[in-house]
Design a protein around this motif. Structure first.
Motif, PDB file in Angstrom:
ATOM      1  N   GLU A 145       0.808  -1.212   0.000  1.00 51.50           N
ATOM      2  CA  GLU A 145       0.000   0.000   0.000  1.00 51.50           C
ATOM      3  C   GLU A 145       0.843   1.263   0.000  1.00 51.50           C
ATOM      4  O   GLU A 145       0.345   2.340  -0.280  1.00 51.50           O
ATOM      5  N   GLY A 146       2.102   1.157   0.373  1.00 49.90           N
ATOM      6  CA  GLY A 146       2.991   2.308   0.341  1.00 49.90           C
ATOM      7  C   GLY A 146       2.943   3.202   1.562  1.00 49.90           C
ATOM      8  O   GLY A 146       3.501   4.281   1.556  1.00 49.90           O
ATOM      9  N   HIS A 147       2.266   2.789   2.603  1.00 49.15           N
ATOM     10  CA  HIS A 147       2.192   3.613   3.811  1.00 49.15           C
ATOM     11  C   HIS A 147       1.946   2.727   5.025  1.00 49.15           C
ATOM     12  O   HIS A 147       1.724   1.532   4.896  1.00 49.15           O
ATOM     13  N   THR A 148       1.978   3.334   6.200  1.00 51.78           N
ATOM     14  CA  THR A 148       1.756   2.585   7.439  1.00 51.78           C
ATOM     15  C   THR A 148       0.495   3.065   8.151  1.00 51.78           C
ATOM     16  O   THR A 148       0.314   2.819   9.332  1.00 51.78           O
ATOM     17  N   ARG A 149      -0.380   3.744   7.435  1.00 55.40           N
ATOM     18  CA  ARG A 149      -1.613   4.245   8.044  1.00 55.40           C
ATOM     19  C   ARG A 149      -2.717   3.205   7.949  1.00 55.40           C
ATOM     20  O   ARG A 149      -2.796   2.447   6.992  1.00 55.40           O
ATOM     21  N   ALA A 150      -3.593   3.218   8.963  1.00 57.50           N
ATOM     22  CA  ALA A 150      -4.735   2.306   8.968  1.00 57.50           C
ATOM     23  C   ALA A 150      -5.967   3.061   9.452  1.00 57.50           C
ATOM     24  O   ALA A 150      -5.885   3.880  10.371  1.00 57.50           O
ATOM     25  N   GLY A 151      -7.105   2.788   8.834  1.00 55.92           N
ATOM     26  CA  GLY A 151      -8.361   3.375   9.276  1.00 55.92           C
ATOM     27  C   GLY A 151      -8.899   2.599  10.465  1.00 55.92           C
ATOM     28  O   GLY A 151      -8.945   1.369  10.443  1.00 55.92           O
ATOM     29  N   VAL A 152      -9.267   3.302  11.508  1.00 54.87           N
ATOM     30  CA  VAL A 152      -9.830   2.685  12.710  1.00 54.87           C
ATOM     31  C   VAL A 152     -11.041   3.494  13.151  1.00 54.87           C
ATOM     32  O   VAL A 152     -11.289   4.592  12.650  1.00 54.87           O
ATOM     33  N   SER A 153     -11.797   2.938  14.072  1.00 56.79           N
ATOM     34  CA  SER A 153     -12.922   3.691  14.626  1.00 56.79           C
ATOM     35  C   SER A 153     -12.969   3.512  16.129  1.00 56.79           C
ATOM     36  O   SER A 153     -12.563   2.476  16.673  1.00 56.79           O
ATOM     37  N   CYS A 154     -13.477   4.524  16.795  1.00 56.03           N
ATOM     38  CA  CYS A 154     -13.584   4.507  18.248  1.00 56.03           C
ATOM     39  C   CYS A 154     -14.621   3.461  18.652  1.00 56.03           C
ATOM     40  O   CYS A 154     -15.735   3.451  18.108  1.00 56.03           O
ATOM     41  N   PRO A 155     -14.283   2.563  19.582  1.00 59.78           N
ATOM     42  CA  PRO A 155     -15.237   1.525  19.977  1.00 59.78           C
ATOM     43  C   PRO A 155     -16.457   2.079  20.714  1.00 59.78           C
ATOM     44  O   PRO A 155     -17.504   1.452  20.733  1.00 59.78           O
ATOM     45  N   GLU A 156     -16.342   3.283  21.288  1.00 63.69           N
ATOM     46  CA  GLU A 156     -17.466   3.853  22.032  1.00 63.69           C
ATOM     47  C   GLU A 156     -18.400   4.673  21.154  1.00 63.69           C
ATOM     48  O   GLU A 156     -19.601   4.462  21.166  1.00 63.69           O
ATOM     49  N   CYS A 157     -17.834   5.619  20.390  1.00 64.60           N
ATOM     50  CA  CYS A 157     -18.696   6.514  19.603  1.00 64.60           C
ATOM     51  C   CYS A 157     -18.777   6.139  18.128  1.00 64.60           C
ATOM     52  O   CYS A 157     -19.628   6.636  17.402  1.00 64.60           O
ATOM     53  N   GLY A 158     -17.856   5.284  17.671  1.00 66.28           N
ATOM     54  CA  GLY A 158     -17.869   4.862  16.278  1.00 66.28           C
ATOM     55  C   GLY A 158     -17.206   5.840  15.325  1.00 66.28           C
ATOM     56  O   GLY A 158     -17.182   5.611  14.117  1.00 66.28           O
ATOM     57  N   HIS A 159     -16.660   6.957  15.840  1.00 63.40           N
ATOM     58  CA  HIS A 159     -15.996   7.949  14.989  1.00 63.40           C
ATOM     59  C   HIS A 159     -14.774   7.318  14.322  1.00 63.40           C
ATOM     60  O   HIS A 159     -13.954   6.692  14.981  1.00 63.40           O
ATOM     61  N   GLY A 160     -14.674   7.479  13.010  1.00 61.67           N
ATOM     62  CA  GLY A 160     -13.546   6.925  12.262  1.00 61.67           C
ATOM     63  C   GLY A 160     -12.405   7.909  12.146  1.00 61.67           C
ATOM     64  O   GLY A 160     -12.632   9.113  12.042  1.00 61.67           O
ATOM     65  N   PHE A 161     -11.177   7.409  12.177  1.00 64.26           N
ATOM     66  CA  PHE A 161      -9.999   8.236  11.997  1.00 64.26           C
ATOM     67  C   PHE A 161      -8.848   7.349  11.537  1.00 64.26           C
ATOM     68  O   PHE A 161      -8.979   6.131  11.494  1.00 64.26           O
TER      69      PHE A 161
END
Length: 150
Positions: free
Chosen positions: A122-138
């Motif tokens: 993929e060319g990077h070390t970033r991963a999409g995750v979400s907060c387990p409490e509010c579900g906000h993605g970052f």
């Protein structure tokens, strides 16, 4: 009889300029990626090493381990040999070899396998995750850093 035709030199124009788009500069190629092991490598003296560096793999890095007798006997050993080729440092250890990789904790090995896949596919070390409490993605950088950094 041969004919020779002379013509003025033709200046090639990039397709993006022809299409009316500004020519974008390519970003600088990143070839080394720092990481922080989740648990850490424990050396022979009992010192724990957490930080390290992994470089991009070359075609040679992926081909040479296939000739290794350990890999021929057990295909699962491919990961160990491959990571030993591309990890240039773990803590103070700069001679990273298969024996070092073999002695990593399973969670650290899994982390490095995932990181290898990310930086080489993929060319990077970033991963999409979400907060387990509010579900906000970052997005977080799985290569890690100091405490409190993503």
């Amino acid at each position: 009889m041969r004919r020779v035709m002379a013509s003025a030199p033709v200046e090639e124009t990039p397709a993006s300029v022809v299409a009316g788009e500004p020519r974008a500069e390519r970003p600088k190629l990143r070839t080394e990626f720092a990481f922080e092991l989740p648990r850490g490598y424990v050396d022979d003296e009992g010192q724990v090493h957490h930080s390290g560096v992994m470089r991009l793999a070359t075609a040679r890095d992926e081909l040479i381990p296939l000739r290794d007798d350990r890999v021929r006997e057990n295909s699962a050993f491919l990961t160990v040999v491959l990571l030993a080729r591309v990890i240039t440092r773990i803590g103070d250890i700069t001679d990273v070899h298969a024996g070092v990789i073999e002695n990593l904790f399973a969670s650290d090995l899994a982390f490095l396998q995932d990181m290898y896949r990310r930086v080489n596919s993929e060319g990077h070390t970033r991963a999409g995750v979400s907060c387990p409490e509010c579900g906000h993605g970052f997005v977080v950088d799985v290569a890690g850093g100091r405490l409190g950094e993503s």
